[in-house]
Design an enzyme around this catalytic site. Sequence first.
Site, PDB file in Angstrom:
ATOM      1  N   SER A  62      -0.732  -1.320  -7.692  1.00  0.00           N
ATOM      2  CA  SER A  62      -0.289  -0.560  -8.866  1.00  0.00           C
ATOM      3  C   SER A  62       0.637  -1.446  -9.681  1.00  0.00           C
ATOM      4  CB  SER A  62       0.494   0.683  -8.406  1.00  0.00           C
ATOM      5  OG  SER A  62       1.231   1.230  -9.486  1.00  0.00           O
ATOM      6  N   TYR A 118       6.644   4.017  -2.524  1.00  0.00           N
ATOM      7  CA  TYR A 118       5.320   3.710  -3.072  1.00  0.00           C
ATOM      8  C   TYR A 118       5.297   2.302  -3.669  1.00  0.00           C
ATOM      9  CZ  TYR A 118       1.308   4.224  -6.312  1.00  0.00           C
ATOM     10  OH  TYR A 118       0.142   4.059  -7.005  1.00  0.00           O
TER      11      TYR A 118
END
Length: 259
Positions: free
Chosen positions: A141, A154
């Site tokens: 990401s 995350y």
Amino acid sequence: MLLQDKVAVITGASRGLGAAIARRFASEGAAVCIAARDQARLDEVAAGIEAQGGVALAKRCDVADARQVEAFAKTVLDRFGRVDVLVNNAGALAFGSFLEESDAQWQEMLDVNLNSSRLVTRAFLPCMLEAGSGKVVFLSSNAAKKGFPNDSGYSVAKAGLMALTRVLAVEYGTKGIDVFAVLPGLIDATDMGESVVEDHVKRFAGTRKAFYEWANPLSPKGHHPTVESIVDLVTFLATPAAQVLHGQCLTADYGMTPY
Ligand code: NAP
């Protein structure tokens, strides 16, 4: 067709980006082996692929559980005997500031987003090495590069995938394995993307309109990736033409995170 007669494994393919990658790969001629925790949704994705004349194997697998990953790999290899492309797509995102994030939530982020990719890659890499070829793609990401609030576990896990990409690239590049990471920006059409929008609206922006007025100009193109744009990129990485990009972590956010 770009992936004629290839065998591909895609994790997290019961919905969202993973399901879209599976559909595209199948339409390009690959047999697709899809895993996630929701068997009913996996079966729906597989049925859709088969209705279009494709080949799909759908098996429930929590990718954070080593035993389930081993069972999934055995099912795939018993049926197809090889895997040409592995897309480590499964992921989860929970929100909370650094001080709010519990130990359990931090651990879950590492387990589902990072450790899972290690387990799945460890399960399929030996058959690729035996064949002398294979492609491994990690869905990281742009949160791995750019600081976003409220998702430290995350972001750390996704940054770990970048390191894993580079290490595997040097360890196995000479043995026929191509390794890549894709770092998408916000894909708001998926459940995860929608949860990002909702969280920002709740914490900062107040309204969806205000969120997009803030978020869109962050990219010089004024918008964020669609599911299709990321599917296009992942499909390209699965083809021989992408070999020159071996070891790269490709930020895919329309220039929001420049080098
Ligand atoms: P999504 O809509 O939330 O889908 C996540 C997929 O992962 C689902 O199929 C889910 O299926 C599966 N999954 C979650 N936990 C799992 C587990 N423990 N074992 C097996 N499967 C699991 O997410 P998405 O937006 O499609 O994202 C796909 C990937 O792109 C993720 O790695 C995500 O981090 C990354 N990404 C997304 C965005 C975005 O804005 N959407 C941006 C950057 C990167 P089950 O619930 O059935 O298990």
